[in-house]
Design a protein around this motif. Structure first.
Motif: not given
Length: 599
Positions: A453-475
């Motif tokens: 997707e990063i390669r396609r974003s560069r080729r098509e000059l389009s934005p690419l978003s990424l969301i990283m998330f985790d569960i709070d106090h999972f332990k």
């Protein structure tokens, strides 16, 4: 009945003899053979009755092999968690054909849980939907538990007993499924090729070959538990008799194949009537197996199979002496199958410890038979084409329209077979990219997708978003509710995030542990922020039902976006989203932080 069993166990805790020395759990080992730590005894006729008090003895082998014995066999061992943190493990009995398996887990003489498994129960009732018998075991820091296992089966009471770390078990399971998928794909491709040959040539032998291979495949799928898991999970009776049913079908098909071949060489020979009688007898044996015990039914099937194989080998020698040296592929394949059955008989009815299982032997024999029959089919096709060419040269005529059509049909058969193989390989690759616990795509697939997707974003000059998330106090969720509830929380969070995606190009991945990632091609930072807020709100409002009660949880999310003015590597892009995630945790959790990428 269950309350009665619990009462008996509690009563026995005051009178039982010394317990076995518990195995000290070592988290540095992904799997451990528990047989050296197991004590063994013979119980009464009912596995739901109390275990024996005296007479426990240690096992001398590294593999439990008790043969055909319908008595109740009791096994017990202890587990001690010497680690400073709670842990959750799997105990596996790797034999898919046991009728009754009852697990009792005790702590300080009190029964913590009772679980009934086996082929006599619906597959969906198992705590872990696995072909072998797997029980999750959770221990607190410093805790010691005792495990009692009652096994009763009309088949062989032979199995390894292994303690697994969950992640290692899932990795091994993914590898086993890949190997099984390759095997099934090869056999199905051969069956499909035989069906195509039958469709275009109307050859009775081709369809009999297809049914023979399909029957052998169903026998292997029954023995490894895949048939019970995916084909008839609600029909335990079918699981108990499938081996007999498909063995009879395979014997009937092989007898008809031999009859057709002999009648094409010598009409009205006594051997043709013998093989026809064998085919009819194979069908008549089927209802008889429903009234016999599993052991006697297996004796009957093995005896019938050995007789039929002997007839095949005799007919092969007889034809060879008559000067018929061609088309002996079926008899050669049957000879391989006979040798395989002899090894299986040694493995099942004696105490010999062969370095391979019955399932391994049968799968290897099937691959050899498929190879022999396929080579023979190709050879016959080459000879048919050669004869056609010689006839054309003799009459000195050009290739007719009928021959052109025949060649086109043969080319179509080959293309369809290759396409089937390609589809099977694609399906196997797709299965290998899924996370076994959550059902969404795993880290391996994420690494491939983000790079593409990063390669396609560069080729098509389009934005690419990424969301990283985790569960709070999972332990704390694991500590309070247990690891089984924690697994359910991970599955629910993954499902909620996946349901909020609106485009087929958007994907959610399990990045590792309780951390997830959402990849959004052609999405600006504002759209990614809005989706992240929806994910946070929906998870916060969800009440997750588990076996330990309802669980509420929240998530922290970090958002990053790259556009045409940036030239980030996948690692740098993930690091930007991770920084935003850590910032969200620093701000008190249960919030969304957007990371601006500097030009």
């Amino acid at each position: 009945m269950r309350n009665f069993v619990i009462f008996i166990f509690v009563a026995l805790s005051f009178f039982s003899t010394a317990e076995p020395v518990p195995y000290q759990i070592d988290l540095n080992k992904g799997s451990v053979n528990l047989v050296p730590y197991v004590e063994y005894n013979i119980g009464n006729d009912d596995p739901l009755e109390a275990p024996p008090i005296e007479g426990w003895s240690s096992l001398t082998e590294d593999f439990i092999k008790l043969g055909y014995d319908q008595r109740v066999h009791w096994f017990r061992f202890g587990l001690n968690n010497r680690n400073p943190n709670p842990t959750s493990l799997y105990v596996e009995l790797d034999n898919a054909l046991l009728d009754n398996v009852t697990f009792y887990i005790l702590n300080n003489g009190k029964v913590r849980s009772v679980q009934n498994l086996g082929d006599n129960y619906n597959f969906k009732l198992r705590p872990v939907l696995q072909e072998s018998f797997v029980i999750p075991v959770s221990l607190l820091a410093g805790e010691t538990i005792e495990v009692y296992i009652a096994v009763q089966s009309e088949g062989t009471v032979n199995f390894p007993l292994v303690l697994w770390q969950k992640e290692v078990f899932q990795q091994q399971e993914n590898y086993d499924r890949l190997m099984a998928g390759l095997f099934i794909g090869i056999i199905l491709a051969a069956i499909f090729a035989y069906v195509i040959v039958y469709v275009f040539s109307q050859s009775q032998n081709a369809i009999l070959d297809a049914f023979l291979m399909l029957s052998l495949l169903m026998i292997t799928l029954t023995m490894n538990g895949y048939a019970f898991h995916y084909i008839w999970p609600d029909y335990p009776l079918m699981q108990q008799h499938a081996v007999f049913l498909f063995s009879c079908i395979a014997m009937g098909c092989s007898a008809l194949l031999a009859r057709n071949y002999i009648s094409s060489v010598y009409e009205q020979h006594p051997l043709t009537r013998s093989f026809l009688f064998i085919a009819i007898a194979s069908v008549l044996i089927i209802p008889l197996t429903f009234y016999l015990s599993y052991q006697w039914g297996l004796y009957l099937i093995m005896a019938a199979a050995i007789v039929i194989c002997s007839f095949h080998i005799y007919s092969g020698f007889w034809l060879w002496k008559q000067g018929v040296h061609e088309d002996q592929d079926l008899n050669l394949g049957i000879a391989v199958l006979l040798a395989t059955m002899l090894f299986i008989a040694v493995n099942s009815f004696t105490q010999a410890n062969l370095p391979f299982t019955n399932l391994d032997l049968l799968q290897l024999a099937m691959l050899v038979i498929v190879s022999i029959l396929s080579v023979s089919m190709i050879k016959r096709q080459i000879e048919r084409d050669k004869n056609t060419t010689l006839q054309i040269n003799d009459v000195d005529v050009e290739l007719t329209d009928d021959l052109q059509t025949q060649l086109a049909e043969q080319n179509l058969e080959l293309q369809l077979t290759l396409r089937e193989l390609e589809d099977r390989n694609t399906e196997l690759e797709k299965i290998n990219t899924l996370d076994a616990l959550s059902g969404i795509h795993n880290r391996r697939h994420f690494d491939k997708r983000i790079q593409a997707e990063i390669r396609r974003s560069r080729r098509e000059l389009s934005p690419l978003s990424l969301i990283m998330f985790d569960i709070d106090h999972f332990k704390s969720v694991n500590d309070k509710f247990g690891h089984v509830a924690g697994d359910e929380v991970i599955r629910t969070v993954a499902h909620i995030a996946e349901e909020l995606l609106n485009r087929s190009s958007d994907e959610v991945f399990r990045y590792g542990g309780e951390e997830f990632a959402i990849l959004l091609p052609n999405t600006e930072i504002s759209g990614a922020d809005m989706l992240a807020q929806k994910v946070r709100e929906n998870i916060e409002s969800a009440s997750i039902a588990t076996s330990s009660g309802n669980v509420k949880c929240t998530v922290s999310l970090g958002v990053a976006c790259t556009g045409k003015e940036h030239n980030l590597s996948p690692e740098q892009f993930v690091e930007c989203a991770d920084k935003a995630l850590y910032a969200a945790k620093s701000q008190g959790r249960n919030c969304v932080v957007v990371q601006k990428i500097e030009e």
